[in-house]
Design a protein around this motif. Structure first.
Motif, PDB file in Angstrom:
ATOM      1  N   GLY A 114      -3.066  -2.148  17.023  1.00 45.40           N
ATOM      2  CA  GLY A 114      -3.147  -3.366  17.811  1.00 45.40           C
ATOM      3  C   GLY A 114      -3.687  -4.564  17.071  1.00 45.40           C
ATOM      4  N   VAL A 115      -3.512  -4.598  15.738  1.00 46.98           N
ATOM      5  CA  VAL A 115      -3.940  -5.747  14.937  1.00 46.98           C
ATOM      6  C   VAL A 115      -2.784  -6.148  14.021  1.00 46.98           C
ATOM      7  CG1 VAL A 115      -6.359  -5.017  14.983  1.00 46.98           C
ATOM      8  CG2 VAL A 115      -4.887  -4.305  13.080  1.00 46.98           C
ATOM      9  N   ASP A 116      -2.892  -7.333  13.441  1.00 49.26           N
ATOM     10  CA  ASP A 116      -1.860  -7.779  12.501  1.00 49.26           C
ATOM     11  C   ASP A 116      -1.885  -6.917  11.253  1.00 49.26           C
ATOM     12  OD1 ASP A 116      -1.070  -9.774  14.185  1.00 49.26           O
ATOM     13  OD2 ASP A 116      -2.310 -11.339  13.248  1.00 49.26           O
ATOM     14  N   PHE A 117      -0.702  -6.702  10.687  1.00 47.56           N
ATOM     15  CA  PHE A 117      -0.618  -5.911   9.460  1.00 47.56           C
ATOM     16  C   PHE A 117       0.534  -6.416   8.597  1.00 47.56           C
ATOM     17  CE2 PHE A 117       2.150  -3.826  12.521  1.00 47.56           C
ATOM     18  CZ  PHE A 117       3.302  -3.568  11.784  1.00 47.56           C
ATOM     19  N   GLU A 118       0.518  -5.994   7.344  1.00 46.66           N
ATOM     20  CA  GLU A 118       1.585  -6.345   6.406  1.00 46.66           C
ATOM     21  C   GLU A 118       1.959  -5.108   5.599  1.00 46.66           C
ATOM     22  OE1 GLU A 118       2.451  -9.155   2.474  1.00 46.66           O
ATOM     23  OE2 GLU A 118       0.562  -9.351   3.600  1.00 46.66           O
ATOM     24  N   ARG A 146       1.674  18.973  -1.311  1.00 41.52           N
ATOM     25  CA  ARG A 146       3.137  19.061  -1.339  1.00 41.52           C
ATOM     26  C   ARG A 146       3.737  17.729  -1.772  1.00 41.52           C
ATOM     27  NH1 ARG A 146       7.031  17.879   2.336  1.00 41.52           N
ATOM     28  NH2 ARG A 146       5.498  17.408   3.950  1.00 41.52           N
ATOM     29  N   PRO A 147       4.702  17.739  -2.709  1.00 41.60           N
ATOM     30  CA  PRO A 147       5.350  16.492  -3.128  1.00 41.60           C
ATOM     31  C   PRO A 147       6.013  15.791  -1.947  1.00 41.60           C
ATOM     32  CG  PRO A 147       5.939  18.294  -4.600  1.00 41.60           C
ATOM     33  CD  PRO A 147       5.232  18.907  -3.421  1.00 41.60           C
ATOM     34  N   THR A 148       5.837  14.481  -1.885  1.00 40.81           N
ATOM     35  CA  THR A 148       6.450  13.698  -0.821  1.00 40.81           C
ATOM     36  C   THR A 148       7.351  12.627  -1.422  1.00 40.81           C
ATOM     37  OG1 THR A 148       4.469  12.308  -0.788  1.00 40.81           O
ATOM     38  CG2 THR A 148       4.621  14.062   0.854  1.00 40.81           C
ATOM     39  N   GLN A 149       8.206  12.094  -0.576  1.00 38.99           N
ATOM     40  CA  GLN A 149       9.231  11.177  -1.067  1.00 38.99           C
ATOM     41  C   GLN A 149       8.732   9.750  -1.223  1.00 38.99           C
ATOM     42  OE1 GLN A 149      12.777  11.416   1.265  1.00 38.99           O
ATOM     43  NE2 GLN A 149      13.948  10.012  -0.015  1.00 38.99           N
ATOM     44  N   TYR A 150       7.803   9.340  -0.354  1.00 36.42           N
ATOM     45  CA  TYR A 150       7.381   7.940  -0.353  1.00 36.42           C
ATOM     46  C   TYR A 150       5.862   7.810  -0.401  1.00 36.42           C
ATOM     47  CZ  TYR A 150      12.116   7.326   1.521  1.00 36.42           C
ATOM     48  OH  TYR A 150      13.470   7.368   1.727  1.00 36.42           O
ATOM     49  N   GLU A 151       5.410   6.708  -0.971  1.00 40.70           N
ATOM     50  CA  GLU A 151       4.024   6.288  -0.850  1.00 40.70           C
ATOM     51  C   GLU A 151       4.023   4.997  -0.053  1.00 40.70           C
ATOM     52  OE1 GLU A 151       0.297   6.220  -3.779  1.00 40.70           O
ATOM     53  OE2 GLU A 151       1.679   4.550  -4.172  1.00 40.70           O
ATOM     54  N   ALA A 152       3.513   5.071   1.169  1.00 40.13           N
ATOM     55  CA  ALA A 152       3.492   3.913   2.054  1.00 40.13           C
ATOM     56  C   ALA A 152       2.136   3.231   1.965  1.00 40.13           C
ATOM     57  CB  ALA A 152       3.780   4.337   3.493  1.00 40.13           C
ATOM     58  N   ILE A 153       2.155   1.919   1.802  1.00 38.93           N
ATOM     59  CA  ILE A 153       0.922   1.130   1.725  1.00 38.93           C
ATOM     60  C   ILE A 153       1.027  -0.009   2.732  1.00 38.93           C
ATOM     61  CG2 ILE A 153      -0.573  -0.286   0.285  1.00 38.93           C
ATOM     62  CD1 ILE A 153       0.404   1.241  -2.125  1.00 38.93           C
ATOM     63  N   VAL A 154       0.011  -0.081   3.621  1.00 38.82           N
ATOM     64  CA  VAL A 154      -0.013  -1.108   4.663  1.00 38.82           C
ATOM     65  C   VAL A 154      -1.398  -1.739   4.685  1.00 38.82           C
ATOM     66  CG1 VAL A 154       0.325  -1.627   7.113  1.00 38.82           C
ATOM     67  CG2 VAL A 154       1.628   0.233   6.043  1.00 38.82           C
ATOM     68  N   GLU A 155      -1.442  -3.081   4.745  1.00 40.04           N
ATOM     69  CA  GLU A 155      -2.721  -3.789   4.858  1.00 40.04           C
ATOM     70  C   GLU A 155      -2.919  -4.242   6.304  1.00 40.04           C
ATOM     71  OE1 GLU A 155      -3.331  -6.912   2.093  1.00 40.04           O
ATOM     72  OE2 GLU A 155      -3.468  -5.545   0.351  1.00 40.04           O
ATOM     73  N   PHE A 156      -4.128  -4.008   6.830  1.00 37.49           N
ATOM     74  CA  PHE A 156      -4.451  -4.343   8.210  1.00 37.49           C
ATOM     75  C   PHE A 156      -5.538  -5.415   8.255  1.00 37.49           C
ATOM     76  CE2 PHE A 156      -2.788  -0.067   8.450  1.00 37.49           C
ATOM     77  CZ  PHE A 156      -1.994  -0.093   9.589  1.00 37.49           C
ATOM     78  N   LYS A 157      -5.445  -6.298   9.239  1.00 35.78           N
ATOM     79  CA  LYS A 157      -6.504  -7.278   9.471  1.00 35.78           C
ATOM     80  C   LYS A 157      -7.507  -6.670  10.448  1.00 35.78           C
ATOM     81  CE  LYS A 157      -3.809 -11.412   8.440  1.00 35.78           C
ATOM     82  NZ  LYS A 157      -3.333 -12.732   8.929  1.00 35.78           N
ATOM     83  N   ALA A 158      -8.196  -5.660   9.958  1.00 38.61           N
ATOM     84  CA  ALA A 158      -9.206  -4.941  10.742  1.00 38.61           C
ATOM     85  C   ALA A 158     -10.129  -4.225   9.771  1.00 38.61           C
ATOM     86  CB  ALA A 158      -8.542  -3.943  11.685  1.00 38.61           C
ATOM     87  N   PRO A 159     -11.373  -3.954  10.173  1.00 40.96           N
ATOM     88  CA  PRO A 159     -12.286  -3.215   9.291  1.00 40.96           C
ATOM     89  C   PRO A 159     -11.753  -1.817   9.001  1.00 40.96           C
ATOM     90  CG  PRO A 159     -13.482  -4.269  11.091  1.00 40.96           C
ATOM     91  CD  PRO A 159     -12.030  -4.396  11.415  1.00 40.96           C
ATOM     92  N   ALA A 160     -12.137  -1.292   7.857  1.00 46.33           N
ATOM     93  CA  ALA A 160     -11.679   0.039   7.457  1.00 46.33           C
ATOM     94  C   ALA A 160     -12.100   1.093   8.477  1.00 46.33           C
ATOM     95  CB  ALA A 160     -12.237   0.384   6.075  1.00 46.33           C
ATOM     96  N   SER A 161     -13.282   0.949   9.072  1.00 45.81           N
ATOM     97  CA  SER A 161     -13.756   1.947  10.037  1.00 45.81           C
ATOM     98  C   SER A 161     -12.847   2.023  11.265  1.00 45.81           C
ATOM     99  CB  SER A 161     -15.189   1.621  10.471  1.00 45.81           C
ATOM    100  OG  SER A 161     -15.258   0.313  11.042  1.00 45.81           O
TER     101      SER A 161
END
Length: 320
Positions: free
Chosen positions: A293-297, A238-253
Protein backbone atom coordinates in the motif's frame (compact mmCIF):
# COMPACT_ATOMS: atom_id res chain seq x y z
CA UNK A 1 -32.91 -56.36 9.74
CA UNK A 2 -29.21 -56.41 8.88
CA UNK A 3 -30.07 -56.42 5.17
CA UNK A 4 -32.40 -53.46 5.67
CA UNK A 5 -29.72 -51.47 7.52
CA UNK A 6 -27.08 -52.20 4.91
CA UNK A 7 -29.50 -51.24 2.13
CA UNK A 8 -30.38 -47.95 3.84
CA UNK A 9 -26.70 -47.08 4.20
CA UNK A 10 -26.23 -47.80 0.51
CA UNK A 11 -29.25 -45.62 -0.30
CA UNK A 12 -27.91 -42.79 1.84
CA UNK A 13 -24.51 -43.04 0.18
CA UNK A 14 -26.11 -42.71 -3.26
CA UNK A 15 -28.32 -39.79 -2.22
CA UNK A 16 -25.38 -37.91 -0.66
CA UNK A 17 -23.85 -37.47 -4.10
CA UNK A 18 -26.52 -34.71 -4.37
CA UNK A 19 -27.56 -35.82 -7.83
CA UNK A 20 -31.19 -36.43 -8.78
CA UNK A 21 -32.00 -40.14 -8.94
CA UNK A 22 -34.92 -41.40 -11.03
CA UNK A 23 -36.93 -43.81 -8.88
CA UNK A 24 -36.55 -46.73 -11.27
CA UNK A 25 -32.77 -46.32 -11.55
CA UNK A 26 -32.34 -46.00 -7.78
CA UNK A 27 -34.47 -49.10 -7.11
CA UNK A 28 -32.45 -51.02 -9.71
CA UNK A 29 -29.15 -50.01 -8.11
CA UNK A 30 -30.42 -51.22 -4.73
CA UNK A 31 -32.08 -54.32 -6.22
CA UNK A 32 -35.39 -53.59 -4.53
CA UNK A 33 -38.95 -52.83 -5.61
CA UNK A 34 -40.30 -49.29 -5.92
CA UNK A 35 -42.45 -49.92 -2.82
CA UNK A 36 -39.44 -50.99 -0.72
CA UNK A 37 -37.54 -47.94 -1.95
CA UNK A 38 -40.36 -45.65 -0.78
CA UNK A 39 -40.33 -47.28 2.67
CA UNK A 40 -36.54 -46.85 2.95
CA UNK A 41 -36.83 -43.19 1.96
CA UNK A 42 -39.48 -42.69 4.66
CA UNK A 43 -37.11 -44.24 7.23
CA UNK A 44 -34.37 -41.80 6.23
CA UNK A 45 -36.79 -38.91 6.66
CA UNK A 46 -37.63 -40.14 10.17
CA UNK A 47 -33.88 -40.02 10.95
CA UNK A 48 -33.70 -36.38 9.86
CA UNK A 49 -32.56 -36.63 6.24
CA UNK A 50 -34.65 -34.28 4.03
CA UNK A 51 -35.28 -36.36 0.92
CA UNK A 52 -37.35 -34.67 -1.79
CA UNK A 53 -39.51 -36.83 -4.01
CA UNK A 54 -41.28 -36.12 -7.29
CA UNK A 55 -44.11 -38.27 -8.57
CA UNK A 56 -45.02 -39.47 -12.03
CA UNK A 57 -43.33 -41.52 -14.71
CA UNK A 58 -40.12 -39.50 -14.43
CA UNK A 59 -40.34 -39.23 -10.65
CA UNK A 60 -37.34 -39.65 -8.41
CA UNK A 61 -35.48 -38.63 -5.26
CA UNK A 62 -32.86 -36.11 -4.20
CA UNK A 63 -31.32 -35.27 -0.82
CA UNK A 64 -31.71 -31.59 0.03
CA UNK A 65 -30.18 -29.34 2.67
CA UNK A 66 -32.11 -29.32 5.93
CA UNK A 67 -32.49 -27.09 8.97
CA UNK A 68 -30.24 -29.37 11.04
CA UNK A 69 -27.24 -31.42 10.01
CA UNK A 70 -27.94 -35.18 10.17
CA UNK A 71 -25.11 -37.74 10.34
CA UNK A 72 -22.90 -37.96 7.26
CA UNK A 73 -21.88 -41.18 5.57
CA UNK A 74 -18.24 -40.95 4.46
CA UNK A 75 -15.96 -43.39 2.70
CA UNK A 76 -12.36 -43.88 3.87
CA UNK A 77 -10.82 -41.26 1.58
CA UNK A 78 -13.45 -38.65 2.44
CA UNK A 79 -12.99 -39.21 6.19
CA UNK A 80 -9.22 -38.88 5.98
CA UNK A 81 -9.49 -35.78 3.77
CA UNK A 82 -11.79 -34.09 6.31
CA UNK A 83 -9.45 -34.95 9.19
CA UNK A 84 -6.42 -33.59 7.30
CA UNK A 85 -8.24 -30.35 6.49
CA UNK A 86 -9.47 -29.90 10.07
CA UNK A 87 -6.02 -30.58 11.50
CA UNK A 88 -4.50 -27.95 9.18
CA UNK A 89 -7.16 -25.41 10.20
CA UNK A 90 -6.74 -26.26 13.88
CA UNK A 91 -3.05 -25.46 13.52
CA UNK A 92 -3.87 -21.87 12.63
CA UNK A 93 -3.79 -22.05 8.84
CA UNK A 94 -7.11 -20.18 8.80
CA UNK A 95 -7.51 -17.37 11.32
CA UNK A 96 -10.42 -17.51 13.73
CA UNK A 97 -11.49 -21.15 13.40
CA UNK A 98 -8.74 -22.96 15.30
CA UNK A 99 -10.88 -23.88 18.34
CA UNK A 100 -13.92 -24.87 16.26
CA UNK A 101 -11.75 -26.98 13.97
CA UNK A 102 -10.21 -28.79 16.93
CA UNK A 103 -13.64 -29.64 18.35
CA UNK A 104 -14.80 -30.96 14.98
CA UNK A 105 -11.57 -32.90 14.52
CA UNK A 106 -12.00 -34.57 17.90
CA UNK A 107 -15.50 -35.72 16.95
CA UNK A 108 -14.36 -37.06 13.56
CA UNK A 109 -11.42 -38.99 15.02
CA UNK A 110 -13.57 -40.50 17.81
CA UNK A 111 -15.86 -42.23 15.32
CA UNK A 112 -13.12 -43.32 12.91
CA UNK A 113 -12.26 -47.00 12.70
CA UNK A 114 -8.81 -47.79 14.14
CA UNK A 115 -7.17 -48.25 10.72
CA UNK A 116 -8.06 -44.68 9.66
CA UNK A 117 -7.31 -43.22 13.09
CA UNK A 118 -3.77 -44.61 12.87
CA UNK A 119 -3.27 -42.97 9.48
CA UNK A 120 -4.40 -39.56 10.70
CA UNK A 121 -2.33 -39.87 13.88
CA UNK A 122 0.75 -40.74 11.80
CA UNK A 123 0.20 -37.61 9.73
CA UNK A 124 0.10 -35.50 12.90
CA UNK A 125 3.15 -37.09 14.50
CA UNK A 126 5.41 -37.07 11.46
CA UNK A 127 4.55 -33.67 9.97
CA UNK A 128 6.74 -30.65 10.73
CA UNK A 129 5.05 -27.22 10.34
CA UNK A 130 7.68 -24.94 8.80
CA UNK A 131 6.35 -21.40 9.13
CA UNK A 132 7.40 -19.11 6.32
CA UNK A 133 6.06 -15.66 5.62
CA UNK A 134 3.44 -15.42 2.93
CA UNK A 135 1.83 -18.30 1.09
CA UNK A 136 3.15 -20.31 -1.78
CA UNK A 137 1.15 -21.18 -4.84
CA UNK A 138 -1.61 -23.65 -4.18
CA UNK A 139 -0.92 -27.27 -5.06
CA UNK A 140 -3.24 -30.24 -4.92
CA UNK A 141 -2.13 -33.17 -2.77
CA UNK A 142 -4.04 -36.41 -2.37
CA UNK A 143 -4.91 -36.86 1.32
CA UNK A 144 -4.57 -40.63 1.19
CA UNK A 145 -1.09 -40.31 -0.34
CA UNK A 146 -0.09 -38.05 2.54
CA UNK A 147 -1.21 -40.61 5.08
CA UNK A 148 0.63 -43.40 3.25
CA UNK A 149 3.84 -41.31 3.34
CA UNK A 150 3.34 -40.36 7.00
CA UNK A 151 2.72 -44.01 7.93
CA UNK A 152 5.98 -45.01 6.23
CA UNK A 153 7.80 -42.31 8.22
CA UNK A 154 6.26 -43.66 11.43
CA UNK A 155 6.99 -47.31 10.64
CA UNK A 156 10.53 -46.73 9.28
CA UNK A 157 9.49 -48.45 6.07
CA UNK A 158 11.04 -47.80 2.68
CA UNK A 159 8.84 -46.19 0.05
CA UNK A 160 8.65 -46.31 -3.75
CA UNK A 161 6.89 -43.72 -5.91
CA UNK A 162 6.95 -41.92 -9.21
CA UNK A 163 8.20 -38.33 -9.15
CA UNK A 164 7.92 -35.42 -11.59
CA UNK A 165 10.80 -32.97 -11.19
CA UNK A 166 10.66 -29.18 -11.62
CA UNK A 167 11.72 -29.51 -15.28
CA UNK A 168 9.07 -32.14 -16.01
CA UNK A 169 11.40 -35.17 -15.93
CA UNK A 170 9.66 -38.27 -14.57
CA UNK A 171 11.64 -40.73 -12.45
CA UNK A 172 11.06 -43.66 -10.11
CA UNK A 173 12.29 -43.14 -6.55
CA UNK A 174 13.20 -45.52 -3.73
CA UNK A 175 13.59 -43.68 -0.43
CA UNK A 176 13.81 -43.95 3.33
CA UNK A 177 11.17 -41.39 4.41
CA UNK A 178 12.06 -39.14 7.34
CA UNK A 179 9.45 -36.39 7.80
CA UNK A 180 6.67 -34.55 6.01
CA UNK A 181 7.02 -30.76 6.11
CA UNK A 182 4.03 -28.45 5.76
CA UNK A 183 5.30 -25.18 4.30
CA UNK A 184 2.80 -22.51 3.29
CA UNK A 185 0.27 -24.38 1.15
CA UNK A 186 2.69 -27.07 0.06
CA UNK A 187 3.83 -30.36 1.56
CA UNK A 188 7.36 -31.72 1.21
CA UNK A 189 8.81 -35.12 1.99
CA UNK A 190 12.33 -35.18 3.45
CA UNK A 191 13.91 -38.55 2.72
CA UNK A 192 17.17 -40.40 2.13
CA UNK A 193 17.30 -41.40 -1.55
CA UNK A 194 18.51 -45.01 -1.55
CA UNK A 195 19.77 -45.00 -5.14
CA UNK A 196 21.32 -41.52 -5.10
CA UNK A 197 22.86 -41.96 -1.63
CA UNK A 198 21.86 -38.50 -0.42
CA UNK A 199 19.14 -36.54 1.33
CA UNK A 200 16.42 -35.16 -0.91
CA UNK A 201 13.23 -33.09 -0.65
CA UNK A 202 10.19 -34.04 -2.73
CA UNK A 203 7.12 -31.90 -3.32
CA UNK A 204 4.21 -34.08 -2.26
CA UNK A 205 1.96 -32.94 -5.12
CA UNK A 206 4.57 -34.29 -7.56
CA UNK A 207 4.68 -37.71 -5.90
CA UNK A 208 2.63 -40.36 -7.71
CA UNK A 209 1.33 -43.63 -6.27
CA UNK A 210 3.49 -43.99 -3.12
CA UNK A 211 3.82 -47.64 -2.11
CA UNK A 212 5.44 -49.01 1.08
CA UNK A 213 7.90 -51.79 0.22
CA UNK A 214 7.72 -53.70 3.50
CA UNK A 215 11.49 -53.24 3.97
CA UNK A 216 12.42 -51.65 7.30
CA UNK A 217 15.34 -49.31 7.90
CA UNK A 218 17.06 -47.45 10.73
CA UNK A 219 16.55 -43.68 10.60
CA UNK A 220 19.65 -41.68 9.68
CA UNK A 221 20.65 -38.38 11.28
CA UNK A 222 19.32 -35.51 9.16
CA UNK A 223 21.94 -32.75 8.64
CA UNK A 224 21.07 -29.99 11.09
CA UNK A 225 18.38 -32.13 12.71
CA UNK A 226 15.53 -29.78 11.69
CA UNK A 227 13.41 -31.01 8.77
CA UNK A 228 11.66 -27.65 8.37
CA UNK A 229 14.95 -25.73 8.17
CA UNK A 230 16.32 -28.38 5.79
CA UNK A 231 13.46 -27.79 3.33
CA UNK A 232 13.75 -23.99 3.56
CA UNK A 233 17.50 -24.15 2.92
CA UNK A 234 17.01 -26.42 -0.10
CA UNK A 235 14.39 -24.10 -1.57
CA UNK A 236 16.57 -21.04 -1.04
CA UNK A 237 19.51 -22.76 -2.72
CA UNK A 238 17.51 -23.86 -5.78
CA UNK A 239 18.50 -21.97 -8.96
CA UNK A 240 15.86 -19.46 -10.01
CA UNK A 241 15.21 -17.70 -13.27
CA UNK A 242 14.92 -14.09 -12.14
CA UNK A 243 16.27 -11.68 -9.57
CA UNK A 244 13.54 -9.16 -8.84
CA UNK A 245 14.46 -5.85 -7.23
CA UNK A 246 11.82 -3.36 -6.07
CA UNK A 247 12.28 -0.09 -4.16
CA UNK A 248 9.53 0.97 -1.74
CA UNK A 249 8.78 4.36 -0.20
CA UNK A 250 8.42 2.80 3.24
CA UNK A 251 10.75 1.84 6.11
CA UNK A 252 12.47 -1.52 5.82
CA UNK A 253 10.66 -2.78 8.94
CA UNK A 254 7.26 -2.23 7.29
CA UNK A 255 8.18 -4.16 4.15
CA UNK A 256 9.79 -7.02 6.12
CA UNK A 257 6.43 -7.67 7.81
CA UNK A 258 5.00 -8.58 4.40
CA UNK A 259 8.04 -10.31 2.92
CA UNK A 260 9.36 -12.30 5.90
CA UNK A 261 11.80 -14.90 4.53
CA UNK A 262 10.69 -14.73 0.90
CA UNK A 263 13.27 -12.06 0.08
CA UNK A 264 15.91 -9.69 1.41
CA UNK A 265 14.92 -6.17 2.51
CA UNK A 266 17.65 -3.57 2.94
CA UNK A 267 17.14 0.07 3.98
CA UNK A 268 18.12 2.77 1.47
CA UNK A 269 17.12 5.68 3.74
CA UNK A 270 15.06 5.85 6.92
CA UNK A 271 11.90 6.04 4.81
CA UNK A 272 12.82 3.90 1.77
CA UNK A 273 14.10 0.37 1.25
CA UNK A 274 14.96 -2.15 -1.45
CA UNK A 275 13.52 -5.66 -1.78
CA UNK A 276 15.49 -8.40 -3.59
CA UNK A 277 13.81 -11.70 -4.44
CA UNK A 278 14.89 -14.69 -6.49
CA UNK A 279 11.93 -16.24 -8.26
CA UNK A 280 10.74 -18.27 -11.22
CA UNK A 281 7.48 -16.34 -11.62
CA UNK A 282 6.42 -12.75 -11.02
CA UNK A 283 3.15 -13.48 -9.21
CA UNK A 284 4.55 -13.29 -5.67
CA UNK A 285 6.72 -10.14 -6.17
CA UNK A 286 3.74 -8.44 -7.83
CA UNK A 287 1.45 -9.45 -4.97
CA UNK A 288 3.86 -8.05 -2.39
CA UNK A 289 4.30 -4.82 -4.32
CA UNK A 290 0.55 -4.27 -4.42
CA UNK A 291 -0.28 -5.41 -0.90
CA UNK A 292 1.98 -3.07 1.08
CA UNK A 293 0.00 0.00 0.00
CA UNK A 294 2.88 2.41 -0.66
CA UNK A 295 4.55 3.80 -3.77
CA UNK A 296 7.19 1.59 -5.33
CA UNK A 297 9.48 1.38 -8.34
CA UNK A 298 10.57 -1.78 -10.15
CA UNK A 299 14.35 -1.68 -10.59
CA UNK A 300 14.65 -5.00 -12.43
CA UNK A 301 13.82 -6.98 -14.46
CA UNK A 302 11.67 -5.18 -17.07
CA UNK A 303 9.48 -8.29 -17.32
CA UNK A 304 8.28 -7.71 -13.74
CA UNK A 305 7.24 -4.18 -14.66
CA UNK A 306 5.28 -5.54 -17.63
CA UNK A 307 3.69 -8.21 -15.46
CA UNK A 308 2.47 -5.68 -12.87
CA UNK A 309 1.13 -3.44 -15.64
CA UNK A 310 -0.80 -6.37 -17.13
CA UNK A 311 -2.26 -7.26 -13.73
CA UNK A 312 -3.34 -3.65 -13.21
CA UNK A 313 -5.04 -3.53 -16.61
CA UNK A 314 -6.83 -6.79 -15.83
CA UNK A 315 -8.15 -5.43 -12.52
CA UNK A 316 -9.28 -2.21 -14.18
CA UNK A 317 -11.22 -4.09 -16.87
CA UNK A 318 -13.11 -6.06 -14.24
CA UNK A 319 -13.82 -3.17 -11.85
CA UNK A 320 -14.77 -0.45 -14.31
Amino acid sequence: MANTSARMLRLLSLLQTHRYWPGGELAERLEVSARTLRRDVDRLRELGYPVDASRGVAGGYQLQSGAAMPPLLLDDEEAVAIAVGLRTAAGGAVDGIEETSMRALTKVIQVMPPRLRRRVEALRSFTVPAFWGGTSANSSVDAMSLTVIASSCRDDERLRFGYTAHDGEETKRHVEPHRLVSLGRRWYLVAWDVERHDWRTFRADRIADPKPTGARFRQRDLPGGDAGAFVRDRLNARPTQYEAIVEFKAPASTVREHVAQWGTVEPVTDETCRLTMRTDTFDWPALIAGSIGVDFEVVQPPELRDHIRSMGELFLRHTA
